[in-house]
Design a protein around this motif. Sequence first.
Motif, PDB file in Angstrom:
ATOM      1  N   GLY A 114      -6.746   6.149  -4.071  1.00  0.00           N
ATOM      2  CA  GLY A 114      -5.852   7.297  -4.025  1.00  0.00           C
ATOM      3  C   GLY A 114      -4.400   6.906  -4.224  1.00  0.00           C
ATOM      4  O   GLY A 114      -3.645   7.592  -4.924  1.00  0.00           O
ATOM      5  N   VAL A 115      -4.000   5.791  -3.635  1.00  0.00           N
ATOM      6  CA  VAL A 115      -2.626   5.305  -3.813  1.00  0.00           C
ATOM      7  C   VAL A 115      -2.378   4.963  -5.279  1.00  0.00           C
ATOM      8  O   VAL A 115      -1.327   5.302  -5.852  1.00  0.00           O
ATOM      9  CB  VAL A 115      -2.375   4.087  -2.908  1.00  0.00           C
ATOM     10  CG1 VAL A 115      -1.065   3.417  -3.272  1.00  0.00           C
ATOM     11  CG2 VAL A 115      -2.361   4.504  -1.438  1.00  0.00           C
ATOM     12  N   GLU A 116      -3.329   4.295  -5.920  1.00  0.00           N
ATOM     13  CA  GLU A 116      -3.161   3.930  -7.330  1.00  0.00           C
ATOM     14  C   GLU A 116      -3.157   5.166  -8.223  1.00  0.00           C
ATOM     15  O   GLU A 116      -2.422   5.221  -9.214  1.00  0.00           O
ATOM     16  CB  GLU A 116      -4.270   2.975  -7.754  1.00  0.00           C
ATOM     17  CG  GLU A 116      -4.147   1.591  -7.141  1.00  0.00           C
ATOM     18  CD  GLU A 116      -5.200   0.641  -7.667  1.00  0.00           C
ATOM     19  OE1 GLU A 116      -6.293   1.125  -8.049  1.00  0.00           O
ATOM     20  OE2 GLU A 116      -4.938  -0.574  -7.696  1.00  0.00           O
ATOM     21  N   ASP A 168      -0.803   3.989 -11.941  1.00  0.00           N
ATOM     22  CA  ASP A 168      -1.168   2.681 -12.477  1.00  0.00           C
ATOM     23  C   ASP A 168      -1.550   1.788 -11.301  1.00  0.00           C
ATOM     24  O   ASP A 168      -1.358   2.155 -10.138  1.00  0.00           O
ATOM     25  CB  ASP A 168      -0.001   2.073 -13.249  1.00  0.00           C
ATOM     26  CG  ASP A 168      -0.431   0.940 -14.171  1.00  0.00           C
ATOM     27  OD1 ASP A 168      -1.624   0.584 -14.139  1.00  0.00           O
ATOM     28  OD2 ASP A 168       0.420   0.431 -14.916  1.00  0.00           O
ATOM     29  N   ALA A 169      -2.083   0.605 -11.619  1.00  0.00           N
ATOM     30  CA  ALA A 169      -2.426  -0.345 -10.570  1.00  0.00           C
ATOM     31  C   ALA A 169      -1.160  -0.797  -9.841  1.00  0.00           C
ATOM     32  O   ALA A 169      -0.081  -0.894 -10.416  1.00  0.00           O
ATOM     33  CB  ALA A 169      -3.149  -1.549 -11.167  1.00  0.00           C
ATOM     34  N   LEU A 170      -1.310  -1.071  -8.563  1.00  0.00           N
ATOM     35  CA  LEU A 170      -0.189  -1.545  -7.757  1.00  0.00           C
ATOM     36  C   LEU A 170       0.145  -2.988  -8.149  1.00  0.00           C
ATOM     37  O   LEU A 170      -0.746  -3.800  -8.393  1.00  0.00           O
ATOM     38  CB  LEU A 170      -0.555  -1.474  -6.276  1.00  0.00           C
ATOM     39  CG  LEU A 170      -0.922  -0.072  -5.772  1.00  0.00           C
ATOM     40  CD1 LEU A 170      -1.511  -0.147  -4.373  1.00  0.00           C
ATOM     41  CD2 LEU A 170       0.296   0.841  -5.793  1.00  0.00           C
ATOM     42  N   LEU A 197       0.809  -1.217   0.000  1.00  0.00           N
ATOM     43  CA  LEU A 197       0.000   0.000   0.000  1.00  0.00           C
ATOM     44  C   LEU A 197       0.841   1.266   0.000  1.00  0.00           C
ATOM     45  O   LEU A 197       0.352   2.336  -0.374  1.00  0.00           O
ATOM     46  CB  LEU A 197      -0.931  -0.001   1.233  1.00  0.00           C
ATOM     47  CG  LEU A 197      -2.024   1.067   1.289  1.00  0.00           C
ATOM     48  CD1 LEU A 197      -3.011   0.892   0.140  1.00  0.00           C
ATOM     49  CD2 LEU A 197      -2.762   1.013   2.629  1.00  0.00           C
ATOM     50  N   ILE A 198       2.101   1.191   0.389  1.00  0.00           N
ATOM     51  CA  ILE A 198       2.896   2.415   0.540  1.00  0.00           C
ATOM     52  C   ILE A 198       4.121   2.446  -0.374  1.00  0.00           C
ATOM     53  O   ILE A 198       4.904   3.390  -0.314  1.00  0.00           O
ATOM     54  CB  ILE A 198       3.358   2.600   2.008  1.00  0.00           C
ATOM     55  CG1 ILE A 198       4.207   1.414   2.464  1.00  0.00           C
ATOM     56  CG2 ILE A 198       2.147   2.796   2.908  1.00  0.00           C
ATOM     57  CD1 ILE A 198       4.807   1.588   3.852  1.00  0.00           C
ATOM     58  N   GLU A 199       4.297   1.430  -1.229  1.00  0.00           N
ATOM     59  CA  GLU A 199       5.475   1.402  -2.085  1.00  0.00           C
ATOM     60  C   GLU A 199       5.245   2.024  -3.457  1.00  0.00           C
ATOM     61  O   GLU A 199       6.162   2.062  -4.274  1.00  0.00           O
ATOM     62  CB  GLU A 199       5.976  -0.040  -2.250  1.00  0.00           C
ATOM     63  CG  GLU A 199       6.624  -0.573  -0.978  1.00  0.00           C
ATOM     64  CD  GLU A 199       7.331  -1.888  -1.195  1.00  0.00           C
ATOM     65  OE1 GLU A 199       7.011  -2.577  -2.199  1.00  0.00           O
ATOM     66  OE2 GLU A 199       8.183  -2.246  -0.371  1.00  0.00           O
ATOM     67  N   GLY A 200       4.015   2.495  -3.715  1.00  0.00           N
ATOM     68  CA  GLY A 200       3.759   3.201  -4.964  1.00  0.00           C
ATOM     69  C   GLY A 200       4.414   4.577  -4.948  1.00  0.00           C
ATOM     70  O   GLY A 200       4.932   5.047  -3.922  1.00  0.00           O
ATOM     71  N   TYR A 201       4.388   5.238  -6.109  1.00  0.00           N
ATOM     72  CA  TYR A 201       5.021   6.554  -6.240  1.00  0.00           C
ATOM     73  C   TYR A 201       4.058   7.670  -5.853  1.00  0.00           C
ATOM     74  O   TYR A 201       2.845   7.476  -5.746  1.00  0.00           O
ATOM     75  CB  TYR A 201       5.540   6.744  -7.665  1.00  0.00           C
ATOM     76  CG  TYR A 201       6.632   5.763  -8.026  1.00  0.00           C
ATOM     77  CD1 TYR A 201       7.925   5.917  -7.537  1.00  0.00           C
ATOM     78  CD2 TYR A 201       6.361   4.657  -8.831  1.00  0.00           C
ATOM     79  CE1 TYR A 201       8.927   5.009  -7.838  1.00  0.00           C
ATOM     80  CE2 TYR A 201       7.359   3.742  -9.148  1.00  0.00           C
ATOM     81  CZ  TYR A 201       8.640   3.923  -8.641  1.00  0.00           C
ATOM     82  OH  TYR A 201       9.622   3.023  -8.944  1.00  0.00           O
TER      83      TYR A 201
END
Length: 401
Positions: A380-382, A387-389, A338-342
């Motif tokens: 929101g994270v995506e 893009d999708a995680l 959940l937190i490794e996206g940009y």
Amino acid sequence: MSPSRRPVPSPSGQPETVELLAVLGDPADVVMVERMLSEAGLEVALTVAASVDEARHRVTRRTQCILVDLSGPEDDRLTGLRGMLAMSGTAAVIVLTAVDDVGLGVRAVAAGAEDYLVKGEIDSPLLARAVRYGIERRRADESERRLVEARLLAAENARLERGLLPVPLIDDASLTHHTRYRPGRYRALLGGDFYDTVQTEGGAVHLMIADVSGHGPDEAALGVQLRMAWRTLVLAGHTGEQLLGTLDTVLGHERRSDETFTTLCMVTVAPSRRTARMYLAGHPAPLLFTGTGPDTRVAALPDYAHGPALGFVADADWPMTEVELGEAWSLMLYTDGLIEGYTGDGSSDRLGTDGLVDLARDASGRGLVGRALLDDLVSGVERLNGDALTDDLAVLLLSHR
């Protein structure tokens, strides 16, 4: 009769050479078949067998079509055909019959042959078309069979994986429980992330979320084993470092590689629902939501009391952190997917815990709670990531009101 392999050139360029096995007891029929295929311009590699028994030694995985003469003794015809069908594998089977045996040809097709031809009524184009059609029909049937098998296997795996996802054991009307779970593997239902929630005798509620290193079915299977071990230990009365030490031992025995490790966060909420005890084993700290409505406060729990991931260090220590919850609260446990996206706009910076806290504050400020809150956070994270995680993702939200 010894086998012969005679490629017949085609005037139309370089088409696929057909691997054809002809089961013909009459040498005149062999000559007839070779001549017709040559006249039709069908390029073949022809192998000849004089009987079904001999054909057993001539058929190979490369054989694409088998031409069988059913002009033998009456009692042996369908028996021989069934034997030929049994050994044909993925090859098409075409039957040759005499003029007065059309009914036999029909029964042959009903038994599994792709087509039948009457020897006195065929010509070169008809024979070539029958061979081509038989091969393509057999390919289509084989593709359909494999597709059906794949769908049945996928449906069976889906039922199995759904059955392995946990059902929370909670008996407290003041608590609500929501989760979001999504594996990173394409079309999978179960990944290496896992979670569980169990209420034990006396009223304490135990929450756990964890992440097995790596991706794939082996990691998913290990996650299931560890989750079941954790639940069993909790129900048996084990808690804290003792539980983590035992789980670390289970991981050591069940993992396929010594390099496999598991991060884990475990929280035990007291029966009063006002305090909790937290253990971190190389895992991100949960978010704590306190208060209600627009005044909800969001912060990450302190992570200074941190132990190593399971599987890293023998006889490790996992310190405990006391947490004040208050009257109305929500605890959100999550995996690092959940937190490794940009953070958006082409940035190479990762979202991290601070970025997740900002998103959670915004969502809470808009009055979102429960499942709507989780859906909004994942979306929101995506959106920021663009893009999708791709990593496994699990989120567990326990709320007290």
